[in-house]
Motif scaffolding. Structure first.
Motif, short mmCIF file in Angstrom:
data_model
loop_
_atom_site.label_atom_id
_atom_site.label_comp_id
_atom_site.label_asym_id
_atom_site.label_seq_id
_atom_site.Cartn_x
_atom_site.Cartn_y
_atom_site.Cartn_z
N VAL A 1 -5.78 1.96 -2.83
CA VAL A 1 -4.90 2.01 -4.01
C VAL A 1 -4.92 0.69 -4.76
N LEU A 2 -5.07 -0.41 -4.03
CA LEU A 2 -5.16 -1.71 -4.68
C LEU A 2 -6.50 -1.90 -5.38
N CYS A 3 -7.56 -1.25 -4.87
CA CYS A 3 -8.85 -1.29 -5.56
C CYS A 3 -8.72 -0.70 -6.96
N TRP A 4 -8.01 0.41 -7.08
CA TRP A 4 -7.85 1.04 -8.38
C TRP A 4 -7.01 0.18 -9.32
N THR A 5 -5.92 -0.41 -8.81
CA THR A 5 -5.11 -1.25 -9.68
C THR A 5 -5.87 -2.52 -10.07
N THR A 6 -6.69 -3.06 -9.15
CA THR A 6 -7.49 -4.23 -9.48
C THR A 6 -8.51 -3.90 -10.56
N GLN A 7 -9.12 -2.72 -10.48
CA GLN A 7 -10.05 -2.30 -11.52
C GLN A 7 -9.35 -2.26 -12.87
N GLY A 8 -8.15 -1.70 -12.90
CA GLY A 8 -7.38 -1.68 -14.15
C GLY A 8 -7.03 -3.08 -14.63
N GLU B 1 1.46 11.85 -10.06
CA GLU B 1 1.00 13.20 -9.77
C GLU B 1 -0.36 13.23 -9.09
N GLY B 2 -0.59 12.25 -8.21
CA GLY B 2 -1.81 12.24 -7.40
C GLY B 2 -3.06 11.75 -8.10
N ASP B 3 -2.92 11.17 -9.28
CA ASP B 3 -4.08 10.79 -10.10
C ASP B 3 -4.30 9.27 -10.01
N ASN B 4 -5.52 8.86 -9.62
CA ASN B 4 -5.82 7.43 -9.55
C ASN B 4 -5.79 6.75 -10.91
N ASP B 5 -5.87 7.51 -11.98
CA ASP B 5 -5.74 6.92 -13.31
C ASP B 5 -4.37 6.26 -13.48
N TYR B 6 -3.39 6.78 -12.77
CA TYR B 6 -2.06 6.16 -12.79
C TYR B 6 -2.15 4.73 -12.26
N LEU B 7 -2.92 4.53 -11.19
CA LEU B 7 -3.07 3.20 -10.60
C LEU B 7 -3.83 2.26 -11.52
N ARG C 1 0.84 -1.20 0.00
CA ARG C 1 0.00 0.00 0.00
C ARG C 1 0.87 1.25 0.00
N ARG C 2 1.90 1.28 0.84
CA ARG C 2 2.77 2.46 0.90
C ARG C 2 3.47 2.68 -0.45
N LEU C 3 3.88 1.60 -1.07
CA LEU C 3 4.52 1.69 -2.39
C LEU C 3 3.58 2.31 -3.41
N LEU C 4 2.35 1.80 -3.48
CA LEU C 4 1.40 2.33 -4.47
C LEU C 4 1.01 3.77 -4.18
N GLU C 5 0.88 4.12 -2.90
CA GLU C 5 0.54 5.50 -2.56
C GLU C 5 1.65 6.45 -3.01
N PHE C 6 2.89 6.06 -2.82
CA PHE C 6 4.00 6.91 -3.28
C PHE C 6 3.97 7.03 -4.80
N LEU C 7 3.82 5.91 -5.50
CA LEU C 7 3.82 5.95 -6.96
C LEU C 7 2.66 6.78 -7.50
N ARG C 8 1.50 6.67 -6.88
CA ARG C 8 0.37 7.49 -7.31
C ARG C 8 0.67 8.97 -7.12
N ASP C 9 1.23 9.33 -5.96
CA ASP C 9 1.37 10.74 -5.61
C ASP C 9 2.54 11.41 -6.33
N TYR C 10 3.56 10.65 -6.72
CA TYR C 10 4.73 11.27 -7.35
C TYR C 10 4.83 10.96 -8.84
#
Length: 205
Positions: free
Chosen positions: A165-172, A73-79, A61-70
């Motif tokens: 954050v895993l919900c968004w990646t699972t959706q993708g 750029e804070g966009d869940n579309d990245y996930l 979770r911490r890994l995905l939160e960092f990757l999303r935010d940096y």
């Protein structure tokens, strides 16, 4: 001893590689990294990540939160895009037999609408079995949507430790798999309670 809620390294590896490339490309303040990661996280994520081993879901979770935010750029579309890449990587890796089967799918060869619906339910149960190969803490089930009898719902119970954050990646991930049989943007997620997570179909097949 009870294992911590965990995720397989086969999923962690690609995100860890993205992290390493991002960290190598710029100089970041150590205080920033300390806001996201706990001691030992970065050393572990520097690898090697073993595909068949279990990794703490909180670290993931911490890994995905960092990757999303940096990088993202804070966009869940990245996930969502990251989940798509995970699906493609698992297809290429050939680790899980379910992935190869789901590229073919039973329902894609059925003409009768009712039989096609039932066949898709069988395909989805295989997808849920894959989730339980990757996560050690959820119980997955496929049920008919009570609001739309021509749609299915993937339900994840005991999902308190399933991070957003895993919900968004699972959706993708699920939508990338749905593209294999010509059904883009088929799934969306929602959390009904801390313990109950659903992925619902946006439209009937």
């Amino acid at each position: 001893m009870t294992m911590l809620p965990s995720i397989k390294g086969s999923v962690v590896a690609g995100h860890a590689e993205v992290l390493q490339k991002y960290l190598a490309s710029r100089t970041l303040d150590s205080a920033l990294l300390e806001r996201y990661f706990r001691p030992g996280d970065l050393e572990l994520l520097a690898g090697p990540i073993v595909a068949t081993e279990w990794y703490d879901i909180s670290m993931y979770r911490r890994l995905l939160e960092f990757l999303r935010d940096y990088p993202g750029e804070g966009d869940n579309d990245y996930l969502i895009a990251a989940g798509r890449r995970s699906a493609e990587a698992l297809i290429r890796a050939g680790i899980y037999q379910q992935m190869e089967y789901l590229r073919r799918t039973q329902h894609s060869s059925v003409d009768d609408p009712r039989e096609r619906f039932l066949a898709f339910g069988r395909d989805l149960r295989l997808l849920c079995s894959l989730s339980q190969s990757i996560l050690n803490f959820v119980k997955a089930e496929v049920v008919v949507d009570p609001d739309h009898p021509d749609r299915w719902v993937q339900e994840y119970r005991d999902a308190r430790d399933y991070p957003e954050v895993l919900c968004w990646t699972t959706q993708g991930f699920c939508n990338r798999m749905a593209e294999e049989h010509g059904s883009p943007d088929l799934w969306r997620w929602q959390r009904l309670s801390p313990q109950l997570l659903q992925f619902r179909m946006n439209y009937p097949l």
